[in-house]
Design a protein around this motif. Structure first.
Motif, PDB file in Angstrom:
ATOM      1  N   ASP A  15       0.862  -1.182   0.000  1.00 49.22           N
ATOM      2  CA  ASP A  15       0.000   0.000   0.000  1.00 49.22           C
ATOM      3  C   ASP A  15       0.904   1.240   0.000  1.00 49.22           C
ATOM      4  O   ASP A  15       1.528   1.564   1.010  1.00 49.22           O
ATOM      5  CB  ASP A  15      -0.898  -0.009   1.238  1.00 49.22           C
ATOM      6  N   ALA A  16       0.972   1.920  -1.145  1.00 49.65           N
ATOM      7  CA  ALA A  16       1.884   3.049  -1.282  1.00 49.65           C
ATOM      8  C   ALA A  16       1.528   4.186  -0.339  1.00 49.65           C
ATOM      9  O   ALA A  16       2.416   4.814   0.253  1.00 49.65           O
ATOM     10  CB  ALA A  16       1.883   3.546  -2.729  1.00 49.65           C
ATOM     11  N   ALA A  17       0.249   4.475  -0.171  1.00 47.02           N
ATOM     12  CA  ALA A  17      -0.164   5.577   0.700  1.00 47.02           C
ATOM     13  C   ALA A  17       0.232   5.299   2.147  1.00 47.02           C
ATOM     14  O   ALA A  17       0.694   6.200   2.863  1.00 47.02           O
ATOM     15  CB  ALA A  17      -1.666   5.803   0.595  1.00 47.02           C
ATOM     16  N   GLU A  18       0.070   4.056   2.581  1.00 44.30           N
ATOM     17  CA  GLU A  18       0.450   3.709   3.946  1.00 44.30           C
ATOM     18  C   GLU A  18       1.968   3.804   4.118  1.00 44.30           C
ATOM     19  O   GLU A  18       2.470   4.252   5.158  1.00 44.30           O
ATOM     20  CB  GLU A  18      -0.035   2.298   4.282  1.00 44.30           C
ATOM     21  N   ALA A  19       2.707   3.416   3.087  1.00 44.95           N
ATOM     22  CA  ALA A  19       4.174   3.542   3.142  1.00 44.95           C
ATOM     23  C   ALA A  19       4.577   5.006   3.257  1.00 44.95           C
ATOM     24  O   ALA A  19       5.488   5.354   4.019  1.00 44.95           O
ATOM     25  CB  ALA A  19       4.789   2.910   1.895  1.00 44.95           C
ATOM     26  N   TYR A  20       3.889   5.880   2.529  1.00 50.84           N
ATOM     27  CA  TYR A  20       4.181   7.312   2.602  1.00 50.84           C
ATOM     28  C   TYR A  20       3.900   7.850   4.004  1.00 50.84           C
ATOM     29  O   TYR A  20       4.645   8.690   4.515  1.00 50.84           O
ATOM     30  CB  TYR A  20       3.343   8.063   1.566  1.00 50.84           C
ATOM     31  N   ARG A  21       2.821   7.356   4.641  1.00 50.92           N
ATOM     32  CA  ARG A  21       2.506   7.806   6.000  1.00 50.92           C
ATOM     33  C   ARG A  21       3.649   7.451   6.957  1.00 50.92           C
ATOM     34  O   ARG A  21       4.062   8.266   7.795  1.00 50.92           O
ATOM     35  CB  ARG A  21       1.206   7.161   6.492  1.00 50.92           C
ATOM     36  N   LYS A  22       4.164   6.251   6.825  1.00 53.23           N
ATOM     37  CA  LYS A  22       5.236   5.825   7.721  1.00 53.23           C
ATOM     38  C   LYS A  22       6.518   6.623   7.486  1.00 53.23           C
ATOM     39  O   LYS A  22       7.231   6.955   8.432  1.00 53.23           O
ATOM     40  CB  LYS A  22       5.500   4.319   7.532  1.00 53.23           C
ATOM     41  N   ILE A  23       6.801   6.934   6.213  1.00 52.21           N
ATOM     42  CA  ILE A  23       7.987   7.747   5.897  1.00 52.21           C
ATOM     43  C   ILE A  23       7.855   9.132   6.537  1.00 52.21           C
ATOM     44  O   ILE A  23       8.798   9.654   7.135  1.00 52.21           O
ATOM     45  CB  ILE A  23       8.170   7.862   4.370  1.00 52.21           C
ATOM     46  N   ALA A  24       6.645   9.722   6.408  1.00 50.04           N
ATOM     47  CA  ALA A  24       6.417  11.059   6.969  1.00 50.04           C
ATOM     48  C   ALA A  24       6.460  11.037   8.493  1.00 50.04           C
ATOM     49  O   ALA A  24       7.036  11.936   9.120  1.00 50.04           O
ATOM     50  CB  ALA A  24       5.076  11.600   6.481  1.00 50.04           C
ATOM     51  N   GLU A  25       5.821  10.028   9.102  1.00 53.74           N
ATOM     52  CA  GLU A  25       5.804   9.937  10.561  1.00 53.74           C
ATOM     53  C   GLU A  25       7.224   9.792  11.124  1.00 53.74           C
ATOM     54  O   GLU A  25       7.556  10.339  12.170  1.00 53.74           O
ATOM     55  CB  GLU A  25       4.954   8.735  10.999  1.00 53.74           C
ATOM     56  N   ASN A  26       8.061   9.068  10.394  1.00 51.19           N
ATOM     57  CA  ASN A  26       9.429   8.840  10.832  1.00 51.19           C
ATOM     58  C   ASN A  26      10.373   9.966  10.416  1.00 51.19           C
ATOM     59  O   ASN A  26      11.528  10.007  10.821  1.00 51.19           O
ATOM     60  CB  ASN A  26       9.931   7.513  10.245  1.00 51.19           C
TER      61      ASN A  26
END
Length: 599
Positions: free
Chosen positions: A437-448
Motif C-alpha cells: 500500500d503506497a499511501a500507507e508507506a508514505y505515512r510511515k515515511i512522513a511519521e518517521n
C-alpha cells in the motif's frame, strides 16, 4: 578681374547658395529608415558584407546590427523587451523553443556549420596537432584552451557535446578537462549523457570562457590561449588554423544524428539541448517595427546574393532554405517547407532509449527526422498546448484527459505500461519493506521523518507521487522532504547517494540497479501501475502541426512491428523487458481503435 566682374560672381554665389538653402528648406533630405538585426557572433563578418550590399540596394535604409551569443540575443527580445526586425541565430531550435508562440511563429533554416579546434603557429604543440591526437594535446600541462559560455552561446554548449562525443569516439576521458576546471558536471544514464551547466561556471586552471565564441579569436591570436573551440566559418574568416574533427563529433553530419543525440546539455535555466547537426535559423519577430523590410532582408540572405556571401566566408548555405511555420508569402518561392520533421516530447522512454529504438526504423521507412524534446509529462503537455511539438508520449492520465477535453489533443492512444516502485536504503528506517500500500508507506515515511526525494517537476512521476500523498492525507514538507527538479535517473542517483527514499519507475531502476545501493521496498499496489499514451496535437488548435507524420508515427508504434519492439525492449540487456503492452483489461482496445479512427 575688374570690380564689376567680382560683384557679378558674388551675386551669383548668393543666388545659388540661397536657392540651395531654400530647396533644403522646402525639400529636406530623405529620412533614413532604420532596421535592427540581432545576430549570432559567428555571423558578424558575413552579415557585415550583407549589410553593405543590402544598403546599396536600399539607399534609404540604415541597417543596424547587434552581435552577441544567440541565446543572449533571443533573451534580449523575450526577457528584456528589445525590439528587432530580424534575428538570426546559430541554433534554429532557439526560435521555436524560446520565442514561439509569443515572439515568433515561423523560421527558416538557412545555413550549416561544423565545430573545429582553432589555433595559430604560436600555439603549444601546433606543429603536431591533428584530428586523432588533439584531445591528448589539450591534456598536456600548461596547454590553454577556451570555449564560449554555454548559457549564452550555442557554440559553448556544442563544445561540451564535442568533448563528450570525443569520450565515446576515442574511448577517452577528455571531458574531465571540463568537469575538473569548471562547475559543469556530466551524468550518465543508459548510454545517454546529460551535461549540466550552472549559472556560475567558475573557470580555473587552463580553461578560459567568454560570452561568445568570436571573443576568443583575439585571445588565440595574441597567444593568451593556445586553442579555441570555434565554428569552421569563424576560423576561416579570421585566418586561424584549425583541426578538422571527425564527423562523428563535429556536429556536422546528419548521418550521425543518432550518435549526436546521445549527449544533452542542460543550461542554468533548466532548458535541455539535445545534440544534433548544426543548423542556423532566421526569423522576423512578431514585435518588429519594420516587418516588410525585415522580410526583405531575410529574402536577401537566403537569395542568390546572400548564398554567395556565405560561401565566400566559409559557411555552407542551405539551398533552398527550409521553412517552418507561417512563413510569409513573399518568401515561399525561395524556400522548401519542412514536412519531414516530427517533434516529439516525452521523458523516461527517451531517457532509457526506447524512443530511439522506435524512431530509427520509422525515419528510415518514411525518409523523415524525429526531433525529441526530453520533458516530463507536465512540461510536455505545456509544450503541446503552444504548438511546440506535434506529439507527446506521456503518463499523467488526469492531465491527459483535460488536455484532450480542452481540444488540444486528438485522443489518447494507449501504448504501453510499467509500474512505479518505492526504493530506499537497506536499513529501511521507516520500516516499509514488504508493504503493498503506497499511501500507507508514505505515512510511515512522513511519521518517521525519513529522508524522501521528489522530482518536484510536474512530471507524470511527480503528479503520481502527489496523488499518493493526498491519499495518505499528508502535505509533505520540511527538511526530510527534498525536491530535486531533475529527471528520473538523476533523482534516483541523488536518493542513492543520500540514502533516501524515492518513488521511481521500475524500468529506470532496472537499468541502474547494478550501480545502486537502494533496493525495492514497496511494490504491487494497483495504484502504482504507470500507463503511457500517445497524443497527437490538434492542428486546428495549434498552428504548424505536422499531423500526417504524427499519425503515421502513432500507427507505427501500435503496429505489430512497433509492439514487438516495445515488448522486447531491454530483454536482451537486462533479462526482462522495460515496458509491457496494454491488455484488454487496461485502458481498453476499444478506446485504442476509437482513437486510431479519430481525425
Amino acid at each position: 578681374m575688374n570690380k564689376n566682374t567680382v560683384i557679378l560672381i558674388a551675386v551669383l554665389i548668393c543666388i545659388v547658395g540661397g536657392t540651395a538653402a531654400w530647396m533644403a528648406f522646402v525639400q529636406p533630405p530623405t529620412e533614413m529608415t532604420k532596421i535592427k538585426v540581432f545576430h549570432a557572433g559567428s555571423l558578424a563578418l558575413p552579415f557585415d558584407k550583407v549589410e553593405k550590399e543590402f544598403e546599396d540596394q536600399h539607399p534609404n535604409v540604415d541597417l543596424q546590427r547587434k552581435s552577441s551569443g544567440s541565446v543572449k540575443a533571443v533573451r534580449e527580445i523575450t526577457d528584456i523587451g528589445e525590439v528587432a526586425d530580424v534575428i538570426a541565430v546559430a541554433d534554429y531550435s532557439l526560435i521555436p523553443d524560446m520565442m514561439e508562440p509569443k515572439y515568433a511563429d515561423w523560421y527558416l533554416q538557412f545555413a550549416k556549420n561544423e565545430m573545429v579546434l582553432a589555433y595559430t603557429d604560436q600555439s603549444k604543440y601546433a606543429s603536431g596537432i591533428k584530428g586523432d591526437n588533439w584531445y591528448e594535446i589539450l591534456e598536456r600541462p600548461y596547454v590553454r584552451f577556451g570555449f564560449s559560455n554555454p548559457n549564452l552561446d550555442p557554440c559553448g554548449y556544442r563544445t561540451l557535446m564535442v568533448f563528450k562525443l570525443a569520450d565515446i569516439y576515442y574511448g577517452t576521458h577528455v571531458s574531465d578537462l571540463i568537469t575538473k576546471n569548471t562547475e559543469i558536471t556530466i551524468d550518465e544514464n543508459g548510454g545517454k549523457y546529460l551535461v549540466k551547466v550552472p549559472d556560475r561556471l567558475n573557470q580555473r586552471g587552463e580553461v578560459t570562457i567568454r560570452d561568445k565564441s568570436v571573443d576568443l579569436v583575439h585571445l588565440v591570436k595574441a597567444n593568451e590561449i593556445d586553442y579555441a573551440f570555434e565554428y569552421r566559418s569563424v576560423a576561416v574568416q579570421h585566418g586561424l588554423k584549425f583541426v578538422d574533427l571527425p564527423s562523428q563529433i563535429d556536429l556536422s553530419n546528419v548521418n550521425y544524428k543518432d550518435l549526436y543525440k546521445q549527449v544533452e546539455v542542460m543550461d542554468a535555466t533548466g532548458r535541455i539541448i539535445t545534440g544534433k547537426p548544426i543548423v542556423y535559423g532566421i526569423t522576423v519577430p512578431k514585435n518588429t517595427i519594420n516587418k516588410e523590410l525585415g522580410i526583405e532582408f531575410v529574402k536577401f540572405v537566403i537569395g542568390d546574393e546572400g548564398q554567395k556571401i556565405f560561401r565566400d566566408f566559409g559557411q555552407i548555405p542551405i539551398v533552398p532554405a527550409v521553412g517552418v511555420g507561417n512563413v510569409p508569402e513573399e518568401l515561399l518561392p525561395l524556400i522548401e517547407e519542412d514536412k519531414n520533421t516530427l517533434k516529439l516530447a516525452t521523458g523516461s522512454p527517451y531517457e532509457l532509449g526506447l524512443i530511439d529504438a522506435l524512431t530509427k526504423p520509422f525515419e528510415e521507412k518514411n525518409g523523415c527526422y524525429v526531433e525529441v524534446i526530453k520533458a516530463g509529462s507536465g512540461k510536455a503537455l505545456d509544450l503541446a498546448r503552444v504548438g511546440k511539438v506535434d506529439l507527446v508520449i506521456v503518463h499523467a492520465p488526469a492531465a491527459e484527459e483535460k488536455f484532450v477535453a480542452d481540444g488540444y489533443g486528438l485522443g489518447r492512444t494507449p501504448v504501453m505500461y510499467n509500474d512505479f516502485v518505492i526504493v530506499g536504503p537497506k536499513n529501511d528506517p521507516a520500516g516499509i519493506k514488504g508493504m503493498t500500500d503506497a499511501a500507507e508507506a508514505y505515512r510511515k515515511i512522513a511519521e518517521n521523518r525519513s529522508l524522501f526525494f521528489s522530482r518536484g517537476d510536474d512530471s507524470g512521476t511527480h503528479k503520481k507521487e502527489m496523488t499518493i500523498w493526498d491519499e495518505a492525507g499528508i502535505m509533505p514538507g520540511g527538511d526530510w522532504y527534498r525536491e530535486t527538479e531533475e529527471f528520473m535517473g538523476a533523482t534516483l542517483k541523488i536518493a542513492d547517494e543520500n540514502e533516501g527514499y524515492f518513488m521511481t519507475d521500475r524500468s529506470t531502476y532496472i537499468t541502474m540497479r547494478d550501480d545502486l545501493n537502494l533496493e525495492i521496498l514497496v511494490e504491487g499496489d494497483p495504484d502504482l501501475v504507470n500507463y503511457y499514451s500517445a497524443i497527437a496535437v490538434n492542428p486546428e488548435k495549434c498552428q504548424n502541426i505536422n499531423y500526417e507524420l504524427t499519425r503515421a508515427f502513432i500507427e507505427y508504434i501500435v503496429s505489430p512491428e512497433g509492439r514487438t519492439m516495445i515488448e522486447n525492449f531491454g530483454r536482451d540487456k537486462y533479462g526482462e523487458p522495460l515496458y509491457h503492452l496494454f491488455g484488454a483489461n487496461m485502458i481498453g482496445q476499444e478506446e485504442t481503435q476509437k482513437v486510431m479512427m479519430s481525425g
